[in-house]
Design an enzyme around this catalytic site. Structure first.
Site, mmCIF file in Angstrom:
data_model
loop_
_atom_site.group_PDB
_atom_site.id
_atom_site.type_symbol
_atom_site.label_atom_id
_atom_site.label_comp_id
_atom_site.label_asym_id
_atom_site.label_seq_id
_atom_site.Cartn_x
_atom_site.Cartn_y
_atom_site.Cartn_z
ATOM 1 N N GLU A 269 -0.392 11.426 -30.899
ATOM 2 C CA GLU A 269 -0.314 11.433 -29.481
ATOM 3 C C GLU A 269 -1.901 11.196 -28.672
ATOM 4 O O GLU A 269 -1.941 10.808 -27.754
ATOM 5 C CB GLU A 269 0.135 12.687 -29.125
ATOM 6 C CG GLU A 269 1.786 12.979 -29.418
ATOM 7 C CD GLU A 269 2.451 12.077 -28.777
ATOM 8 O OE1 GLU A 269 2.570 12.014 -27.327
ATOM 9 O OE2 GLU A 269 3.316 11.176 -29.219
ATOM 10 N N SER B 210 54.065 55.000 -29.366
ATOM 11 C CA SER B 210 53.881 56.384 -29.933
ATOM 12 C C SER B 210 52.255 56.691 -30.274
ATOM 13 O O SER B 210 51.971 57.925 -30.446
ATOM 14 C CB SER B 210 54.587 56.327 -31.099
ATOM 15 O OG SER B 210 56.087 56.279 -30.895
#
Length: 840
Positions: A113, A478
């Site tokens: 780069e 229940s």
């Protein structure tokens, strides 16, 4: 006196040169028209450049902000053991310091780069000139020119500017690059660049890319792998794809050659690296095997509610703040919860096979494969996969989210184009699989802390994020009864109290008339102990207790335990009100926690990106914990967690009775686990839902099954048959998590021997380990145990018999001596009589 200093020879020479130059310019201006035009053009260009520079630089961001710049980082989620189990991320990113970056990796990026990075001042004039020439040659062609940007310019673009393709942006980039070089060191610039650069596969920065392409950390990469990462900034979406592997290999080898020519590596090292294949992995592996999508979604929602979702919401947002989140997730328990619930759903589903599509897409909305990919549907079970039907017919065509296609085997259920189905391989094609239509939720919690250890809200979170463990409002049936019984115990009842098991009717008013309650199955009659009524889940006894204790008190208990806020109607005593698995499990956890209720939590604490704790679920203070030195007093202690919502003795009495549900009640399917467990089954009218909630002192878990749109599940379905086995499988898969230590009673509880059926006190027998033993230990509050007078006539007769024998022995008679239990032959006779209930 002359005060004028003589002029130096150098100054006189400079003045003469300036005068001569000015005269030459004036002469050329008068006599040469080209000179005049050239001068005007040069001055105009300089003026335009100055104005343009001022305009471009006027609104640029301050480069000094990079000194405190913090990149968007994902939130990292850890489990109860501290291991990473998940990440909330839209971009894969891991921030490293410059010192953590391998030198060879830095050199690879410099070669690819910006090889003059350490010598230029932010702008590479040679590269810029080449970029201008390339831009001019391609002007009007539509092609994109080479950038010619230095690493510093790329930092300016990526962090401070947009990705706009224009000359204006390039000029701004150059201005900012010069400013950045004056603010940051070269090492700081490289650190920003290598942490921020987009490298494909949603990876930003070299560490995330190393994981995405090679499943390694940066310090584990070899030279060819580092060179590959360095080629990605130019075209990450090209070089990362398998079909462009030849281009990627050529570019990587070129970078290796540049590294050799720049002296970063030797020619031999470069050639050896160039001979290596790319070696890319196709898909990043999951970090942990735990499938906890429902749990993670609860964590995500809570974090967003506290800290926001994106960077604009604050510095600690979920998708940008870099949070470290410690959760209570136990991956072993989570896997067991998932597997147990799935197995239960599949058992109920039986051999029904294909139950219809899991979703439906509209062909009129475009490409079905693209719609499937964006729907983000999936499944993680055996070899099952999610596909979309692209063409109906005798052998329907299907496609997967990755674009691959196939065909369904002939003779299967009819499908239509757009149906999203679950399939598995069969021969050269695929066969439909039946995801159960019935669903449910499972949740496990740590009672003392309220920490949620595992959560499964359906068959698979990838098929939909609706969490039935926390969001589905269902009737608990229940499983609500223990809290009715707890209210009764607080209002005069004991576990040995006798309660009628008989039809209960009450007048509801002129509009509704009389309402009568009956037991499940219609049977009933007689009077039984409170314990027996809870163990056998008797509706009529429950309603009688609720009526005698007061429905206002019953719904108050239910509300205090966080189950729900109901009206004082008797139906709510039998579980007619809606609640969730989370609430029920949390309420049962309060029972075994001696009546202390902790809010359920999925997050223990949250740290910011710097490690500072910014929130924790345990807000208790420890006074004196940070004292400079010990003051000689007792060690500082945290206070109790939660709040007391139920008498500790009442809570234990209920738990003690619920242990009987496992031993001889409606959940005997769990008895052979041979663990000290308590729990309660539940079955709602229809039945439309079946439940089990229970556990021990360390873990409480709950599960329900039912259809998302409630409907009859079948007359054979009951909580003990369908829900309790799911809990059983969960325990069997996590046996090492379950203690054999009994649940301990709190202070103030008396353990008394009673007859299990009658509730009367027993003096001449002892409890055994047999589930159906006639004599058991029962828990009573002080002064509530069955009185001795309950056997008054029997004791009196025995007393008279013993006294007569004693008198006869004292008078020298020959009657046989009273029988004394073995081991007590030396005990005083009077003590023996007292022990048997005598009233000396």
């Amino acid at each position: 006196m002359n005060m004028t200093r003589p002029m130096s020879s150098a100054l006189r020479t400079t003045q003469a040169s300036f005068t001569a130059a000015a005269g030459w310019i004036a002469a050329r201006w008068r006599n040469s028209r080209p000179f005049r035009w050239a001068t005007v053009l040069l001055a105009s260009a300089f003026l335009l450049f100055s104005v343009g520079w001022a305009v471009l630089a006027r609104d640029l961001p301050d480069a000094r902000m990079l000194l405190s710049y913090q990149p968007a980082l994902p939130t990292v989620v850890r489990g109860i053991d501290g291991e990473i189990v998940h990440r909330f991320e839209r971009e894969r990113r891991v921030q490293l310091r410059y010192d953590d970056l391998p030198p060879e990796l830095i050199e690879a990026f410099l070669a690819a780069e910006d090889r003059t990075f350490f010598s230029h001042g932010g702008i590479d004039l040679a590269g810029l000139t080449k970029a201008v020439i390339d831009y001019t040659s391609k002007l009007g062609s539509g092609e994109r020119a080479v950038g010619g940007s230095t690493i510093t310019q790329q930092v300016a673009k990526n962090i401070l500017l947009s990705n706009e393709y224009s000359v204006t942006r390039k000029l701004k980039e150059m201005i900012l690059a010069r400013r950045i070089e004056s603010v940051l060191t070269k090492e700081q610039i490289l650190e920003l660049y290598l942490n921020e650069i987009a490298l494909g596969r949603r990876a930003f920065g070299v560490q995330a890319a190393a994981r995405a392409y090679f499943d390694k950390d940066v310090d584990e990469l070899d030279l060819p792998q580092m060179a590959f990462l360095a080629i990605l900034p130019k075209a990450p979406e090209t070089y990362s794809r398998e079909r462009y592997s030849d281009r990627a290999l050529a570019r990587r080898n070129a970078v290796l050659g540049l590294m050799a020519s720049n002296g970063f590596v030797t020619e031999a090292e470069a050639r050896a690296a160039q001979a290596r294949p790319l070696g890319l992995i196709q898909e990043r592996p999951r970090e942990r095997s735990a499938d906890a999508g429902y749990f993670f979604e609860e964590v995500r929602r809570e974090l967003i509610g506290r800290f926001g979702e994106v960077a604009e919401d604050g510095p600690n947002s979920v998708y940008a703040g870099g949070l470290w989140v410690r959760t209570s997730l136990d991956t072993e328990l989570q896997d067991a919860a998932r597997d147990a619930l799935r197995a239960g759903l599949l058992r109920y589903h039986g051999g029904r096979g294909y139950a219809g599509p899991v979703s439906t897409l509209d062909p009129a909305n475009g490409d079905l494969v693209a719609q499937l990919a964006s729907a983000n549907l999936g499944i993680s079970y055996r070899d099952w996969r999610v596909a979309v039907v692209t063409q109906a017919g005798p052998t329907p065509a299907i496609a997967f989210a990755n674009g691959r296609t196939g065909a369904l085997a002939a003779g299967q259920a009819a499908v239509r184009a757009g149906d999203v189905v679950v399939v598995s391989p069969q021969g050269a094609g695929f066969r439909l699989q039946g995801v159960p239509e019935v669903s449910g939720g499972f949740l496990a919690e740590q009672p003392y802390y309220g920490r949620v250890l595992a959560m499964q809200g359906g068959f698979d979170s990838r098929l939909g994020d609706f969490n039935r463990a926390t969001q589905a409002a269902r009737q608990p049936g229940s499983t609500i009864k223990p809290f009715v019984y707890a209210t009764g115990l607080d209002h005069g009842f004991t576990p040995a109290s006798e309660v009628p098991d008989q039809t209960f009717c009450f007048y509801q008013g002129a509009g509704l008339g009389e309402k009568c309650f009956r037991n499940f199955g219609g049977e009933g009659g007689g009077v039984h102990t409170m314990r027996w009524g809870l163990e056998q889940s008797r509706n009529l006894m429950t309603v009688h207790i609720a009526n005698d204790a007061g429905m206002q008190n019953v719904v108050g208990t239910i509300r205090n335990l966080g189950i729900g806020d109901y009206q004082p109607y008797p139906a709510f005593a039998l579980g007619a009100g809606d609640t969730t698995v989370l609430r029920m499990v949390n309420a049962y956890a309060a029972l075994v926690n001696h009546g202390r209720l902790n809010p359920p939590t999925v997050i223990d604490f949250v740290q910011d990106r710097n490690g500072k704790v910014i929130w924790r679920s345990d807000s208790r203070e420890c006074r004196g914990c940070n004292m400079a030195q010990w003051d000689g007093k007792p060690m500082p202690r945290f206070g109790l967690r939660g709040r007391q919502v139920l008498d500790a003795r009442t809570a234990y009495q209920v738990v003690h009775m619920l242990e009987g549900v496992i031993e001889r009640g409606t959940a005997t399917v769990l008895r052979d686990l041979d663990l000290p467990l308590f729990g309660k089954t539940g079955t709602t009218n229809g039945p439309t839902n079946v439940w089990f909630v229970g556990g021990n002192k360390d873990i409480v878990a709950g599960v329900y099954l039912g259809f998302d749109q409630p409907r009859n599940m079948g007359g054979w379905v009951q909580g003990g048959r369908v829900a309790a086995p799911i809990f059983k499988e969960f325990v069997q898969k996590t046996r090492d998590h379950w203690t054999r230590e009994p649940i301990v009673a709190p202070p103030g509880v008396q353990m008394v021997r009673i007859d299990r059926r009658s509730g009367r006190r027993v003096f001449d027998a002892w409890p055994t380990d047999e589930p159906q033993a006639a004599v058991i230990w029962e828990a009573f509050k002080p002064d509530t145990e069955p009185p001795v007078a309950t056997r008054q006539s029997q004791v009196a007769a025995r007393r008279e018999e013993l006294l007569s024998l004693i008198r006869l022995a004292h008078s020298g008679g020959s009657a046989a001596a009273p029988r004394v239990p073995a081991g007590r032959e030396t005990a005083d006779t009077e003590d023996f009589v007292q022990e048997q209930g005598g009233l000396y």
